[in-house]
Each structure stands twice: as structure tokens, then as C-alpha cells.
Write an enzyme that holds these catalytic residues in place. Structure first.
Site, PDB file in Angstrom:
ATOM      1  NE  ARG A 102      -2.411  -1.918   3.210  1.00  0.00           N
ATOM      2  CZ  ARG A 102      -2.962  -2.183   4.389  1.00  0.00           C
ATOM      3  NH1 ARG A 102      -4.142  -1.660   4.672  1.00  0.00           N
ATOM      4  NH2 ARG A 102      -2.357  -2.955   5.258  1.00  0.00           N
ATOM      5  CE  LYS A 116     -13.872   5.003   1.009  1.00  0.00           C
ATOM      6  NZ  LYS A 116     -12.925   4.198   1.780  1.00  0.00           N
ATOM      7  CB  SER A 133      -9.450  -0.896  10.191  1.00  0.00           C
ATOM      8  OG  SER A 133     -10.167  -0.239   9.151  1.00  0.00           O
ATOM      9  N   GLY A 134     -11.342  -3.059   8.552  1.00  0.00           N
ATOM     10  CA  GLY A 134     -12.741  -3.428   8.269  1.00  0.00           C
ATOM     11  C   GLY A 134     -13.635  -2.215   8.071  1.00  0.00           C
ATOM     12  CB  THR A 178     -13.038   0.049   3.381  1.00  0.00           C
ATOM     13  OG1 THR A 178     -11.909   0.872   3.682  1.00  0.00           O
ATOM     14  CG2 THR A 178     -13.472   0.245   1.946  1.00  0.00           C
TER      15      THR A 178
HETATM   16  C1  R5P Z   1      -7.417   0.336  -0.149  1.00  0.00           C
HETATM   17  O1  R5P Z   1      -7.096   0.908  -1.180  1.00  0.00           O
HETATM   18  C2  R5P Z   1      -7.593  -1.151  -0.084  1.00  0.00           C
HETATM   19  O2  R5P Z   1      -7.974  -1.669  -1.330  1.00  0.00           O
HETATM   20  C3  R5P Z   1      -8.596  -1.526   0.969  1.00  0.00           C
HETATM   21  O3  R5P Z   1      -9.859  -0.988   0.616  1.00  0.00           O
HETATM   22  C4  R5P Z   1      -8.201  -1.000   2.324  1.00  0.00           C
HETATM   23  O4  R5P Z   1      -6.867  -1.354   2.621  1.00  0.00           O
HETATM   24  C5  R5P Z   1      -9.118  -1.555   3.394  1.00  0.00           C
HETATM   25  O5  R5P Z   1      -8.734  -1.025   4.620  1.00  0.00           O
HETATM   26  P1  R5P Z   1      -9.698  -1.007   5.881  1.00  0.00           P
HETATM   27  O6  R5P Z   1     -10.257  -2.394   6.036  1.00  0.00           O
HETATM   28  O7  R5P Z   1      -8.793  -0.583   6.996  1.00  0.00           O
HETATM   29  O8  R5P Z   1     -10.776   0.008   5.621  1.00  0.00           O
END
Ligand code: R5P
Length: 310
Positions: free
Chosen positions: A93, A190, A221-222, A224
Site C-alpha cells: 500500500r 466516498k 481495519s474493516g 471500508t
Molecule cells: C485500499 O485501497 C484497499 O484496497 C482496501 O480498501 C483497504 O486497505 C481496506 O482497509 P480497511 O479495512 O482498513 O478500511
């Protein structure tokens, strides 16, 4: 051909070894008292084509060092060719400078892997395909999509389903999967209209009365996923499930997902599941071992890997 496993992906490596009907090479990867990594390859590997299976997952730095040191040991033991197999490529990332005076850690990690002795790299659903260009050695980026498609076709009525990208950045991945199962596509957009104002979630596409299938590369983190699930249900979706390749699931992610409005989260075993994942009532792990095993076998036989995804 030989398979070597570090400590991060032991169960997956065992499953890959079983698929290939090949025992894992005897190898000790342990720590000195000060936590330095020590590796000892306990078999002759001179002239061998070696595949080192190691995700750089939590604890990312320890697992990365294990991978580098295993490859150093193999190179010094005269292995003919070393392929670093990273089912999950941690640090991906950080693939660009988000601001001044920040690193591009994905590139640094690519340099380290190459310098440690890798002749090839094999990985799965890279966060961004162009990270392949960070390596100047052959790099195969495998896709979990065929495995996901099989599972979706067994568990969903495609006619009343819709594939959803949880953010604009994931549209290409989600569109690819939607095309494979012949389902429509929606996008969660978003947006923070003004600095300091809370995020507004707009849904591009009509999800009313449909089962939504969120598709992404990483769940960390879940946040998104859970926010997208709420927004989709608010827009009239019947239910929301998710297919995510890499279950990073840091901190309280499993608890967040378990108590969320997500019906199901399906992840692969690119990252070893924790006990919390195993006992969770709405997270299921499907194995990517046959896909990686097949790709390793084809690489060793100098056969096409891309044809796995036709
Ligand atoms: C971001 O560009 C990735 O594709 C995922 O959407 C992201 O890493 C998910 O992160 P989290 O679960 O913390 O929201």
C-alpha cells in the site's frame, strides 16, 4: 524443485506441498535471544529450483526479514533459481509518496527481495498491478478471482446479485469479477465535501432488491467494508457479503465485522487466519493453495501461468 516455508504461511505451505505432492524442505527458522532471525536449510539444495513461501503479513517486519534471510541462505547454498512466493505482499500500500519527505516502501521492499537473492517473484492480487514494475526480475501476479467466482456461483443467485467496489480505486478489480459472473456493477463513492465534514457515501448504480457482493484486495481495519455495507443496505440492498483476497484484519477488525451488517465475509488463506477469525460466525476462509500450487508447478515446468486465468 523444492519448497521452503517461513513461519508466516506454514499451513498454506503445507497445503501447497500436499497439492504438489512434494514434502517441504527441512529448514529451521528461529530467533536468537535478541530476536535476530537464524535460518538453517537442513537439506542439500545445490542446483535446485526453489520456491520460498512466505507472506509478509503481521508481524510484517519479522516475516520480511525471515524471507530475506532464507533466500540468503539458499543463495549461499548454491540454489539454481529462487522464487519468492509472497501470497500476501505486505508494504504494497506504500507504493507512492502520499506527501513530501515520505518513502515508497513497496519499492524498497522489492529492492530488498531482489538483493537477497530472488530470481523471480510470485504474488497474489497485488494492491496495484504496477508494483510488478518495482521488480526488475520476472514477477507473476496471480488472481484469486477464479476461486472467488466458483464460490460465488455456488452460493449466490447471480440474477439477483450485483458486484460492488467499496471505493473508486477498486473498480477495475470489481469490474473484472462482475464480468466473469455476468453480473452488474455498482461503486461506493466516498467523498468528504468540505474539510472537517464527515464522509458522504454515494452509491453509483442501482442496488435495490439485490444481494451485494463487495470485492476488494485487502480488509484491514474493516472500516471500508462495514461502512460500505451500511450504505448499501440504506439504499435498499437485500443483503451484503464480501469477497476479499487478503484478510489483514488488524486490531479490532474481526469484532467490528462480526457485529456489522455484513452477512458474510469470505477471505483467502494468503494470510494465516487467527483464532478469532476461525471462530467468527460471519467470516469464512477459502484456500488459495491449489491455485498457488498449480502456478508453482507450471513455473517449475516452464509452462504458461497466465493461462490459469483465461
Ligand atoms: C485500499 O485501497 C484497499 O484496497 C482496501 O480498501 C483497504 O486497505 C481496506 O482497509 P480497511 O479495512 O482498513 O478500511
Amino acid at each position: 524443485m523444492k519448497l521452503v516455508a517461513g513461519n508466516s504461511s506454514r499451513a498454506l505451505a503445507d497445503a501447497i506441498a500436499a497439492y504438489l505432492n512434494l514434502p517441504l524442505t527441512k529448514c529451521v527458522v528461529r530467533r536468537f535471544a535478541d530476536m535476530e532471525v537464524f535460518v538453517e536449510i537442513q537439506e542439500n539444495v545445490r542446483g535446485e529450483d526453489i520456491f520460498v513461501i512466505q507472506s509478509t503479513s503481521f508481524p510484517a517486519n519479522d516475516h520480511l526479514m525471515e524471507l530475506l534471510i532464507i533466500m540468503d541462505a539458499l543463495r549461499r547454498a548454491s540454489a539454481r533459481r529462487i522464487t519468492a512466493v509472497l501470497p500476501y505482499f505486505g508494504y504494497a500500500r506504500q507504493d507512492r509518496k502520499p506527501g513530501p519527505r515520505t518513502p515508497i516502501s513497496a519499492k524498497l521492499v522489492a529492492n530488498l527481495i531482489t538483493e537477497a537473492g530472488a530470481d523471480r517473484v510470485m504474488t497474489l492480487d497485488l494492491h496495484a498491478g504496477q508494483i510488478q514494475g518495482f521488480f526488475d526480475i520476472p514477477t507473476d501476479n496471480l488472481f484469486a478471482a477464479p476461486v472467488m467466482v466458483r464460490d460465488i456461483e455456488e452460493n449466490f443467485d447471480i440474477k439477483s446479485s450485483i458486484v460492488v467496489s467499496p471505493d473508486v480505486g477498486g473498480v477495475i478489480r470489481a469490474r473484472g469479477l462482475a464480468k466473469r459472473i455476468d453480473a452488474p456493477l455498482a461503486i461506493v463513492d466516498k467523498r468528504r465535501e468540505q474539510p472537517g465534514e464527515s464522509e458522504v457515501m454515494n452509491i453509483i448504480g442501482n442496488v435495490e432488491g439485490r444481494s451485494c457482493i463487495l470485492v476488494d484486495d485487502i480488509v484491514d481495519s474493516g472500516g471500508t467494508l462495514c461502512n460500505a455495507a451500511d450504505a448499501l443496505l440504506n439504499m435498499g440492498a437485500t443483503d451484503v457479503s464480501a469477497y476479499i483476497t487478503h484478510g489483514v484484519l488488524s486490531g479490532g477488525a474481526v469484532a467490528r465485522i462480526t457485529s456489522s451488517s455484513l452477512k458474510n465475509l469470505v477471505i483467502t488463506d494468503s494470510i494465516q487466519a487467527t483464532e478469532a477469525v476461525r471462530v467468527s460466525n460471519n467470516i469464512r476462509v477459502m484456500s488459495i493453495a491449489p491455485l498457488i500450487g498449480e502456478a508453482i508447478g507450471r513455473t517449475a515446468d516452464e509452462k504458461s501461468v497466465s493461462s490459469l486465468f483465461d
